[in-house]
Design a protein around this motif. Structure first.
Motif, PDB file in Angstrom:
ATOM      1  N   SER A 414       0.834  -1.201   0.000  1.00 45.23           N
ATOM      2  CA  SER A 414       0.000   0.000   0.000  1.00 45.23           C
ATOM      3  C   SER A 414       0.871   1.254   0.000  1.00 45.23           C
ATOM      4  CB  SER A 414      -0.922  -0.014   1.222  1.00 45.23           C
ATOM      5  OG  SER A 414      -1.648   1.193   1.321  1.00 45.23           O
ATOM      6  N   VAL A 415       1.940   1.217   0.794  1.00 47.28           N
ATOM      7  CA  VAL A 415       2.865   2.356   0.820  1.00 47.28           C
ATOM      8  C   VAL A 415       3.527   2.521  -0.545  1.00 47.28           C
ATOM      9  CG1 VAL A 415       4.927   3.308   1.914  1.00 47.28           C
ATOM     10  CG2 VAL A 415       3.269   2.047   3.285  1.00 47.28           C
ATOM     11  N   ARG A 416       3.864   1.394  -1.175  1.00 47.33           N
ATOM     12  CA  ARG A 416       4.492   1.441  -2.493  1.00 47.33           C
ATOM     13  C   ARG A 416       3.554   2.096  -3.514  1.00 47.33           C
ATOM     14  NH1 ARG A 416       5.351  -3.586  -2.876  1.00 47.33           N
ATOM     15  NH2 ARG A 416       7.492  -3.590  -2.096  1.00 47.33           N
ATOM     16  N   ASP A 417       2.271   1.732  -3.444  1.00 47.83           N
ATOM     17  CA  ASP A 417       1.307   2.314  -4.385  1.00 47.83           C
ATOM     18  C   ASP A 417       1.148   3.817  -4.163  1.00 47.83           C
ATOM     19  OD1 ASP A 417       0.911  -0.174  -5.460  1.00 47.83           O
ATOM     20  OD2 ASP A 417      -0.921  -0.598  -4.340  1.00 47.83           O
ATOM     21  N   ARG A 418       1.111   4.219  -2.888  1.00 47.46           N
ATOM     22  CA  ARG A 418       0.984   5.652  -2.599  1.00 47.46           C
ATOM     23  C   ARG A 418       2.214   6.407  -3.085  1.00 47.46           C
ATOM     24  NH1 ARG A 418       0.158   6.041   3.568  1.00 47.46           N
ATOM     25  NH2 ARG A 418       0.074   8.271   3.084  1.00 47.46           N
ATOM     26  N   THR A 419       3.383   5.797  -2.946  1.00 46.98           N
ATOM     27  CA  THR A 419       4.609   6.441  -3.404  1.00 46.98           C
ATOM     28  C   THR A 419       4.598   6.583  -4.916  1.00 46.98           C
ATOM     29  OG1 THR A 419       5.788   5.412  -1.547  1.00 46.98           O
ATOM     30  CG2 THR A 419       7.123   6.351  -3.313  1.00 46.98           C
ATOM     31  N   ARG A 420       4.136   5.534  -5.621  1.00 52.24           N
ATOM     32  CA  ARG A 420       4.052   5.607  -7.076  1.00 52.24           C
ATOM     33  C   ARG A 420       3.112   6.733  -7.513  1.00 52.24           C
ATOM     34  NH1 ARG A 420       3.887  -0.351  -7.369  1.00 52.24           N
ATOM     35  NH2 ARG A 420       5.881  -1.080  -8.174  1.00 52.24           N
ATOM     36  N   LEU A 421       2.008   6.875  -6.800  1.00 56.36           N
ATOM     37  CA  LEU A 421       1.052   7.929  -7.136  1.00 56.36           C
ATOM     38  C   LEU A 421       1.701   9.302  -6.979  1.00 56.36           C
ATOM     39  CD1 LEU A 421      -1.836   8.637  -7.938  1.00 56.36           C
ATOM     40  CD2 LEU A 421      -2.447   8.631  -5.501  1.00 56.36           C
ATOM     41  N   GLN A 422       2.497   9.471  -5.929  1.00 58.47           N
ATOM     42  CA  GLN A 422       3.211  10.732  -5.744  1.00 58.47           C
ATOM     43  C   GLN A 422       4.194  10.977  -6.886  1.00 58.47           C
ATOM     44  OE1 GLN A 422       3.013  13.171  -2.830  1.00 58.47           O
ATOM     45  NE2 GLN A 422       1.059  12.182  -3.277  1.00 58.47           N
ATOM     46  N   LEU A 423       4.869   9.913  -7.332  1.00 60.11           N
ATOM     47  CA  LEU A 423       5.809  10.072  -8.440  1.00 60.11           C
ATOM     48  C   LEU A 423       5.083  10.462  -9.723  1.00 60.11           C
ATOM     49  CD1 LEU A 423       8.398   7.163  -8.048  1.00 60.11           C
ATOM     50  CD2 LEU A 423       8.607   9.545  -7.376  1.00 60.11           C
ATOM     51  N   THR A 424       3.890   9.899  -9.931  1.00 59.98           N
ATOM     52  CA  THR A 424       3.101  10.272 -11.113  1.00 59.98           C
ATOM     53  C   THR A 424       2.766  11.760 -11.089  1.00 59.98           C
ATOM     54  OG1 THR A 424       2.149   8.053 -11.243  1.00 59.98           O
ATOM     55  CG2 THR A 424       0.979   9.819 -12.382  1.00 59.98           C
ATOM     56  N   ASP A 425       2.345  12.235  -9.920  1.00 57.55           N
ATOM     57  CA  ASP A 425       2.052  13.669  -9.786  1.00 57.55           C
ATOM     58  C   ASP A 425       3.301  14.506 -10.042  1.00 57.55           C
ATOM     59  OD1 ASP A 425      -0.521  12.966  -9.140  1.00 57.55           O
ATOM     60  OD2 ASP A 425      -0.250  13.170  -6.975  1.00 57.55           O
ATOM     61  N   LEU A 426       4.427  14.029  -9.519  1.00 55.69           N
ATOM     62  CA  LEU A 426       5.670  14.780  -9.675  1.00 55.69           C
ATOM     63  C   LEU A 426       6.094  14.835 -11.141  1.00 55.69           C
ATOM     64  CD1 LEU A 426       8.120  16.250  -8.545  1.00 55.69           C
ATOM     65  CD2 LEU A 426       9.169  14.030  -8.060  1.00 55.69           C
ATOM     66  N   ARG A 427       5.944  13.729 -11.851  1.00 55.52           N
ATOM     67  CA  ARG A 427       6.346  13.725 -13.264  1.00 55.52           C
ATOM     68  C   ARG A 427       5.522  14.720 -14.074  1.00 55.52           C
ATOM     69  NH1 ARG A 427       6.542   7.907 -12.319  1.00 55.52           N
ATOM     70  NH2 ARG A 427       8.715   7.249 -12.198  1.00 55.52           N
ATOM     71  N   ARG A 428       4.232  14.824 -13.755  1.00 53.97           N
ATOM     72  CA  ARG A 428       3.410  15.828 -14.448  1.00 53.97           C
ATOM     73  C   ARG A 428       3.950  17.234 -14.173  1.00 53.97           C
ATOM     74  NH1 ARG A 428      -1.126  12.985 -12.075  1.00 53.97           N
ATOM     75  NH2 ARG A 428      -1.980  11.433 -13.513  1.00 53.97           N
ATOM     76  N   ALA A 429       4.300  17.467 -12.915  1.00 51.96           N
ATOM     77  CA  ALA A 429       4.845  18.778 -12.558  1.00 51.96           C
ATOM     78  C   ALA A 429       6.168  19.036 -13.264  1.00 51.96           C
ATOM     79  CB  ALA A 429       5.019  18.879 -11.041  1.00 51.96           C
ATOM     80  N   LEU A 430       7.013  17.994 -13.351  1.00 51.68           N
ATOM     81  CA  LEU A 430       8.309  18.159 -14.017  1.00 51.68           C
ATOM     82  C   LEU A 430       8.131  18.416 -15.508  1.00 51.68           C
ATOM     83  CD1 LEU A 430      10.398  15.377 -12.215  1.00 51.68           C
ATOM     84  CD2 LEU A 430      10.510  17.854 -11.863  1.00 51.68           C
ATOM     85  N   ASP A 431       7.131  17.784 -16.117  1.00 53.03           N
ATOM     86  CA  ASP A 431       6.842  18.078 -17.530  1.00 53.03           C
ATOM     87  C   ASP A 431       6.461  19.543 -17.696  1.00 53.03           C
ATOM     88  OD1 ASP A 431       7.347  15.489 -18.268  1.00 53.03           O
ATOM     89  OD2 ASP A 431       5.249  14.860 -18.262  1.00 53.03           O
ATOM     90  N   GLN A 432       5.682  20.049 -16.750  1.00 54.13           N
ATOM     91  CA  GLN A 432       5.282  21.461 -16.796  1.00 54.13           C
ATOM     92  C   GLN A 432       6.499  22.363 -16.647  1.00 54.13           C
ATOM     93  OE1 GLN A 432       2.333  22.415 -13.866  1.00 54.13           O
ATOM     94  NE2 GLN A 432       2.254  24.588 -14.394  1.00 54.13           N
ATOM     95  N   VAL A 433       7.395  21.997 -15.736  1.00 51.11           N
ATOM     96  CA  VAL A 433       8.615  22.781 -15.547  1.00 51.11           C
ATOM     97  C   VAL A 433       9.456  22.756 -16.813  1.00 51.11           C
ATOM     98  CG1 VAL A 433      10.795  22.905 -14.276  1.00 51.11           C
ATOM     99  CG2 VAL A 433       8.661  22.457 -13.051  1.00 51.11           C
ATOM    100  N   ALA A 434       9.582  21.574 -17.414  1.00 51.38           N
ATOM    101  CA  ALA A 434      10.400  21.440 -18.620  1.00 51.38           C
ATOM    102  C   ALA A 434       9.844  22.298 -19.759  1.00 51.38           C
ATOM    103  CB  ALA A 434      10.464  19.981 -19.045  1.00 51.38           C
ATOM    104  N   ARG A 435       8.505  22.348 -19.878  1.00 51.32           N
ATOM    105  CA  ARG A 435       7.895  23.131 -20.955  1.00 51.32           C
ATOM    106  C   ARG A 435       8.059  24.631 -20.740  1.00 51.32           C
ATOM    107  NH1 ARG A 435       3.782  19.270 -20.273  1.00 51.32           N
ATOM    108  NH2 ARG A 435       2.564  20.756 -19.035  1.00 51.32           N
TER     109      ARG A 435
END
Length: 778
Positions: A414-435
């Motif tokens: 369960s902790v692993r899944d929550r961590t993955r979800l946080q990484l998904t959110d972070l990747r979206r943010a990083l894409d925004q930063v990159a653009r």
């Protein structure tokens, strides 16, 4: 050894077999926690950069990151605790119960100790310290883990202050000694707690020297003051000056011989009585139970005032239910011991009925197994409690271990899944930063196309040069020299009596022929030895092949360094000759000039290997480019694989049995008298055949002078084709440029280098976290 003892040994061994994987799980989660801490720091660093506006800062803020870090730390600790459970060499049984229920008496009956080690009493709690008691046929002693001044104030004094709402708590022993406490409090429970606090303060001089934080060993005969409260008589006699050595003890470990069978791998954990009037005593005493005990015996005595299961007993079971953890069956973890008094059978019947109705729902042992015994009788305790309990544990512990491990893994998942979800959110943010804050993608694509084109042009020049060397009119003089050197070495060896000296060789031949009665006995093995040795000595050409392959790596590395040299300049790697052009991205005609390697601290192979690693480890991996470089480095040029098959026929005459050139029949070519003259003739024959074979090989190899150059040309041509024109080449060059743009062209991108570096760090840590999550799921 009894069946129960054998079963317990087997389950302890089964635990040890699971230990390595559990330890790896703990380490994986610990590493993940470190990565998350680095991510938190890297995000803060990126948010603080001047190129980040308020919207980007908000996007790069992960509100659940702290909560995730805590959950990951808890997962790591959970696996660490399970590892501790699986490391134990004993099956541990906790013994608990409210005061005056017979808990201490039961411990005496199990362990064989008496009032000097496990005191019993009437009307007041007597056990002050949690003890662990282990069977030992030879050792009889107590090891006391002592409080330090800091741990004493934290674990003993601070909880009392908190319960009495006395803030703040003393921070030093001196502050505690001088603290002024009120004389009395209106609430009954508070009055008792205040009394306990004042007693500890007044007796400070009796135990302050013991607050060492170390381990103190005492004979069992002297252990009582360290584990028990003072008796009424001692208090009456000494008053406030009564010693309270127990206050300095965190925990006791006692070893002695148990008077029962099946106990070689058994440990007993003595828990101070539930229901004591000490601040949060119950919860503190059971806090260390989870995965430290495998079952708990809760003692309940039938008496005039306790012939029913009351709220205190229910609360005690509730506490034990907490430490049961992921064990599904409460009844497999906690057992009730009905302490009966033969002189008060009617009271026993009352409690028996209450346990049946109110605890087990009218069905015997439905929820909790009830062991009924007189705890004062060691023989009955062994027969009616210890034996049945150990049998149940031998059968049930493997199931409970599996449940604990499965439950912990499910929780960690369960902790692993929550961590993955946080990484998904972070990747979206990083894409925004990159653009918004990065370099436009069209710039990246242009630089990637430019890099790929200039490398292609340089490699094409190198391939053309190698083609000329492979197919030109001038043969490789170095190869001819290497062949001639090997040929001369073989001739010298032949003339030296095939490495033995001519006289020694002839003497050995004569001796063998006379002994065996024919020349073939010597000639057959000697033909084989000479044949193998000649072939081995021509294998010295491997040095030539290695030099040619190394030169090809150097030349190829120089071509790539001409465009990617900025990645290697800091470590003194190979640099391009001045004739090679103006450097990366010049786009001039000089880019097609010959690239040669100048002497440097690192070989071309080292540079290529590092470039392959850069391709593979970039923030956006380039496996195709990495594979192209690795394939070039994996090549081996060797005489035995490249040329030996072509010269093998030249060694055919060096056999005892050969084919007649006219008839085609098999014939034996050695027939000499068994005399000294025959040995001389045999030597001349072997010399002639060996020299002819060496000459034939030398001639055959000379005809293959172009082969090494042809192979080198083909290898580099294949490398160039794979690197530049594979199906993923264009995409991977773009990835490579995105990952190393600032290193490849630092002058052009200096203005955003710092932001990109912080951004790249976040990407790298994110990848580390993803990798750790994937490893934990395999």
């Amino acid at each position: 050894m009894s069946n129960i003892s054998t079963a317990i040994d087997a389950l302890l061994q089964a635990r040890l077999r699971q230990l390595p994987e559990v330890q790896r799980e703990s380490e994986r989660w610990h590493t993940l926690g470190e990565h998350l801490a680095e991510l938190d720091d890297a995000l803060a660093d990126l948010r603080a950069h001047t190129t980040m506006d308020a919207e980007l800062v908000t996007a790069l803020t992960l509100p659940q990151l702290t909560e995730i870090q805590l959950a990951v730390a808890q997962a790591a600790d959970s696996f660490r605790v399970i590892a501790s459970r699986f490391t134990r060499t004993t099956v541990n049984i906790g013994v608990s119960g409210a005061a005056r229920m017979g808990k201490s008496t039961l411990l005496q009956s199990i362990s064989g100790l008496d009032d000097n080690q496990i005191p019993t009493g009437h009307g007041i709690p007597v056990t002050a310290v949690r003890s662990r008691i282990f069977h030992s046929p030879t050792v009889r002693r107590a090891e006391l883990e002592m409080h330090s001044p800091e741990s004493f104030l934290t674990a003993v004094i601070s909880p009392l202050h908190a319960a009495l709402d006395l803030s703040p708590a003393p921070r030093t022993i001196a502050e505690f000694r001088d603290w002024v406490y009120p004389e009395a409090l209106p609430d009954t429970r508070h009055r008792v707690l205040l009394t306990r606090l004042r007693e500890l303060q007044s007796a400070l001089t009796s135990y302050e020297p013991l607050l060492t934080g170390g381990v103190k060993t005492v004979p069992l005969e002297e252990v009582r003051p360290f584990v028990a409260y003072p008796t009424h008589e001692e208090i009456s006699k000494a008053g406030e000056l009564v010693g309270r050595a127990y206050a300095a003890v965190r925990e006791a470990r006692i070893e002695c011989a148990f008077p029962h069978e099946h106990v070689a791998r058994i440990g007993i954990v003595d828990l101070p009585g539930l229901g004591e009037v000490v601040a949060d005593a119950e919860r503190r005493h059971v806090a260390g139970l989870r995965n430290e005990v495998d079952a708990v015996l809760v003692v309940k005595r039938s008496s005039d005032t306790s012939s029913f299961f009351d709220e205190t007993d229910t609360a005690g079971l509730g506490l034990l239910d907490e430490v049961r953890g992921f064990v599904r069956s409460t009844g497999e973890f906690a057992y009730l011991v009905h302490n009966t008094d033969p002189d008060k059978l009617h009271l026993a019947e009352n409690l028996r009925g209450d346990l049946l109705r109110n605890v087990n729902g009218g069905e015997p042992d439905r929820f909790f197994t009830v062991f009924e015994t007189d705890v004062r009788d060691p023989e009955r305790v062994g027969r009616e409690v210890l034996g049945p309990l150990l049998k149940r544990m031998a059968e049930g512990l493997p199931v409970m271990d599996a449940e604990v491990l499965a439950g912990t893994r499910t929780q960690a998942s369960s902790v692993r899944d929550r961590t993955r979800l946080q990484l998904t959110d972070l990747r979206r943010a990083l894409d925004q930063v990159a653009r918004r804050a990065g370099v436009p993608e069209e710039v990246n694509e242009a630089k990637a196309a430019q890099l790929r084109s200039t490398i292609a042009r340089r490699l094409r020049v190198l391939v053309a040069e190698l083609a000329t060397e492979a197919h030109g009119s001038v043969l490789d003089q170095g190869f001819g020299e290497a062949v001639e050197k090997a040929y001369e070495d073989v001739l010298g060896w032949i003339q030296d009596g095939f490495g033995k000296g001519a006289d020694t060789w002839k003497e050995e031949a004569l001796t063998c022929m006379i002994t065996e009665g024919h020349a073939a006995a010597f000639a057959g093995p000697e033909f084989s030895r000479i044949r193998v040795e000649i072939s081995r000595r021509f294998a010295a050409l491997d040095d030539f092949f290695t030099a040619r392959l190394t030169a090809a790596w150097d030349r190829t590395a120089a071509v790539l360094a001409a465009e990617c040299g900025a990645l290697f300049q800091d470590d003194g790697s190979m640099q391009e000759d001045s004739a090679s052009g103006s450097g990366s991205g010049s786009g001039s005609d000089d880019a097609t000039a010959t690239a040669t390697a100048t002497p440097s601290a690192r070989s071309g192979r080292d540079v290529l290997a590092e470039l392959a690693e850069l391709f593979a480890a970039s923030s956006q991996p380039c496996p195709g480019l990495a594979s192209a470089v690795n394939s070039l480095l994996d090549v081996r040029l060797e005489y035995r694989t490249l040329l030996y098959p072509r010269v093998r026929p030249d060694l055919a005459p060096l056999n005892l049995q050969v084919t007649h050139p006219d008839t085609g029949e098999q014939m034996q070519q050695v027939a000499v008298p068994l005399t000294a003259e025959g040995a001389e003739h045999l030597h001349e024959l072997f010399n002639s055949l060996a020299e002819q074979a060496a000459f034939r090989i030398q001639r055959s190899l000379s005809q293959e002078a172009a082969v090494p150059a042809v192979v080198i040309h083909a290898l580099v041509e294949q490398f160039e084709d794979t690197l530049i024109r594979s199906g993923t080449s264009v995409m991977e060059f773009r990835r490579f440029v995105r990952s190393y743009r600032n290193d490849l062209w630092p002058a052009e991108f200096k203005g955003i280098d710092e932001a990109n570096s912080r951004f790249a760090r976040v990407l790298r840590v994110t990848q580390d976290i993803s990798k750790a999550l994937e490893e934990g799921q395999r």
